[in-house]
Enzyme design. Structure first.
Site, PDB file in Angstrom:
ATOM      1  N   GLU A  17       0.697  -1.153   0.062  1.00 15.77           N
ATOM      2  CA  GLU A  17       0.053  -0.025  -0.061  1.00 15.77           C
ATOM      3  C   GLU A  17       0.875   1.048   0.052  1.00 15.77           C
ATOM      4  OE1 GLU A  17      -2.687   0.166   3.231  1.00 15.77           O
ATOM      5  OE2 GLU A  17      -3.821  -1.693   2.443  1.00 15.77           O
ATOM      6  N   GLU A  25      -5.175  -8.792   1.504  1.00 14.66           N
ATOM      7  CA  GLU A  25      -5.711  -8.062   3.040  1.00 14.66           C
ATOM      8  C   GLU A  25      -7.101  -7.731   2.814  1.00 14.66           C
ATOM      9  OE1 GLU A  25      -3.743  -4.970   5.177  1.00 14.66           O
ATOM     10  OE2 GLU A  25      -1.723  -5.727   4.420  1.00 14.66           O
TER      11      GLU A  25
HETATM   12  C1  BGC Z   1      -2.099  -2.353   6.104  1.00  8.25           C
HETATM   13  C2  BGC Z   1      -2.171  -3.237   7.627  1.00  8.25           C
HETATM   14  C3  BGC Z   1      -3.000  -2.695   8.457  1.00  8.25           C
HETATM   15  C4  BGC Z   1      -4.385  -2.561   7.831  1.00  8.25           C
HETATM   16  C5  BGC Z   1      -5.702  -2.433   8.959  1.00  8.25           C
HETATM   17  C6  BGC Z   1      -3.753  -2.175   6.088  1.00  8.25           C
HETATM   18  O1  BGC Z   1      -3.564  -0.915   5.426  1.00  8.25           O
HETATM   19  O2  BGC Z   1      -1.527  -2.806   5.256  1.00  8.25           O
HETATM   20  O3  BGC Z   1      -0.603  -3.222   7.872  1.00  8.25           O
HETATM   21  O4  BGC Z   1      -2.966  -3.206  10.001  1.00  8.25           O
HETATM   22  O5  BGC Z   1      -4.622  -2.123   6.857  1.00  8.25           O
HETATM   23  O6  BGC Z   1      -5.469  -0.853   9.417  1.00  8.25           O
END
Ligand code: BGC
Length: 452
Positions: free
Chosen positions: A172, A362
């Protein structure tokens, strides 16, 4: 919002990569042992008022010492993929120069353990934890960044490329450049355009060059990079709100993917900031260098957002507001839950053309989980995952090549400026004792993945 009830992992096919993701700075702890250098997060967390509860990432969930047990949990929950990142300052304590053998040894053990358990390692090269020594020389704003990053990538591919075939270059870029170099909310806490603009360009360059470096160094590598995305809705149908939403959309969803696809930075007449990005970086000269034909693009989606026009906010003239016209549920971090918007974002990335495969690298939600009589009943998280995974299935059934889904995250961990207050894990961590308790959402995944 559509409610989805029954999902079967089988519907995704036998080759679909079900995984769980985490990051070094959020999980490892062990910040000053075995030769590790400091990262910008170790130093930033010492500044007053920057992190909730004055929390430090020094110990986090002690993954450095507990990785074997945690990998057993990954396996027990039925995942096949384990995504983790490499702490740059653990392998190169000064960012450049000497390699820390103990750091390399740690990742060797971790990778070997994954392989022994039949877990496929996906390695993220950069997940926001720059060595402090490099930050002293300008960090992501420095024109030396590409040189530093090249060294880091080469050290990692040389050490791990014989066993690791799946690489994610960058996590990101919009997240760390905007929060860390414009708004001062994340490490290293810098603000203003004079930091933000060079950070953007260096991140865009390192993303594509990083891809090329891995391609050269690792035979048979499967190379990707990740982007955050959030559907942006306008507060009202008024022109000024619609334009505000469009500007926010460029920054949140287009700024980094378009250069990778060979289109250069986005351009919109109504958004002069973009001209500055072009001008500042003499971007046209770099259009080719910012492009790379990644094997997969990682999409990370957590929420949808609503914005309205606000003349007082510099450059973007937009501010985030609670959705007014729609009644929407939120996570405990105040993030709008909207799986339909997730479906639409997947589609948008695909419709660019040029993306070969999408991996949802993610996705997850934070709630105030508590252990009661040994049980963490996190029904809201289960509902979130059901909705989002169903939305992904809908996109896949329409023919979009989605190759995997990585839940965020295995254990509760250090959630950046939220400290330890925001819990995203499928496994609860008592940060005083490091005791792990599998949440009901963890068991839900185990049951879901049993069928594949
Ligand atoms: C990030 C993580 C973070 C998650 C929740 C993502 O943008 O890659 O590191 O913990 O969001 O905020």
């Amino acid at each position: 919002m559509q409610q989805y009830q029954h999902i079967s992992a089988k519907a995704f096919g036998p080759d679909f990569q079900w995984g769980v993701a985490m990051a070094a700075a959020q999980n490892e702890g062990a910040y000053n042992i075995d030769g590790r250098g400091l990262s910008i997060w170790d130093v930033f967390s010492r500044r007053q008022g920057k992190i909730k509860g004055a929390a430090k990432p020094y110990e986090a969930c002690d993954f450095y010492h507990r990785y074997k047990d945690d990998l057993v949990l990954v396996k027990a929950l039925g995942f096949r993929v384990f995504r983790f990142s490499i702490s740059w300052s653990r392998v190169l304590p000064e960012g450049m120069g000497r390699v820390n053998k103990e750091g390399i040894a740690f990742y060797n053990k971790l990778i070997d353990e994954c392989l022994a358990l039949d877990l496929v390692p996906y390695v993220t090269l950069y997940h926001w934890d720059l060595p402090q020594e490099l930050e002293k020389n300008g960090g992501w704003t420095s024109h030396q960044m590409l040189k530093w990053f090249t060294r880091f990538v080469n050290v990692c591919t040389e050490a791990f490329g014989d066993r690791v075939k799946n690489w994610i270059v960058m996590n990101e870029p919009m997240g760390f450049t905007s929060l860390g170099y414009m708004m001062g909310k994340h490490a290293p806490g810098k603000t203003g355009l004079s930091n933000f603009l060079p950070a953007i360009h260096n991140a865009a360059l390192c993303t594509a060059e990083g891809g090329r470096l891995v391609r050269t160094a690792v035979r048979g590598a499967n190379i990707g990079t990740t982007f955050s995305c959030s559907e942006v809705m306008a507060h009202t149908g008024r022109d000024e709100d619609l334009m505000a939403a469009k500007r926010a959309d460029v920054l949140l969803n287009r700024l980094f993917i378009e250069p990778v696809l060979g289109r250069g930075y986005p351009h919109e007449d109504h958004f002069p900031l973009l001209d500055k990005i072009h001008l500042h970086n003499k971007a046209w000269k770099y259009t080719e260098r910012m492009a790379f034909n990644f094997d997969f693009i990682g999409i990370q989606n957590y929420f949808a957002t609503t914005v309205k026009y606000n003349a007082l906010i510099p450059y973007i003239h937009a501010m985030e507001v609670k959705a007014a016209t729609r009644k929407v549920p939120h996570t405990d971090m105040g993030w709008e839950i909207n799986s339909d918007s997730f479906y639409r974002m997947i589609k948008r990335f695909w419709l660019y053309g040029g993306v070969k495969e999408i991996i949802v690298s993610e996705n997850g939600a934070s709630f105030k989980d508590q252990v009661v009589n040994g049980v963490v009943n996190d029904e809201k998280r289960i509902a979130y995952f059901k909705d989002y995974i169903s939305a992904m299935l809908r996109a896949k059934k329409e023919g979009i090549n989605i190759g995997g889904y990585f839940a965020w995250t295995l254990t509760d961990n250090f959630e950046w400026s939220e400290g330890y207050a925001a819990r995203f894990g499928l496994v609860h961590v008592d940060f005083k004792t490091q005791l792990r308790t599998i949440k009901q959402s963890g068991y839900w995944f185990r049951d879901l993945l049993r069928s594949v």
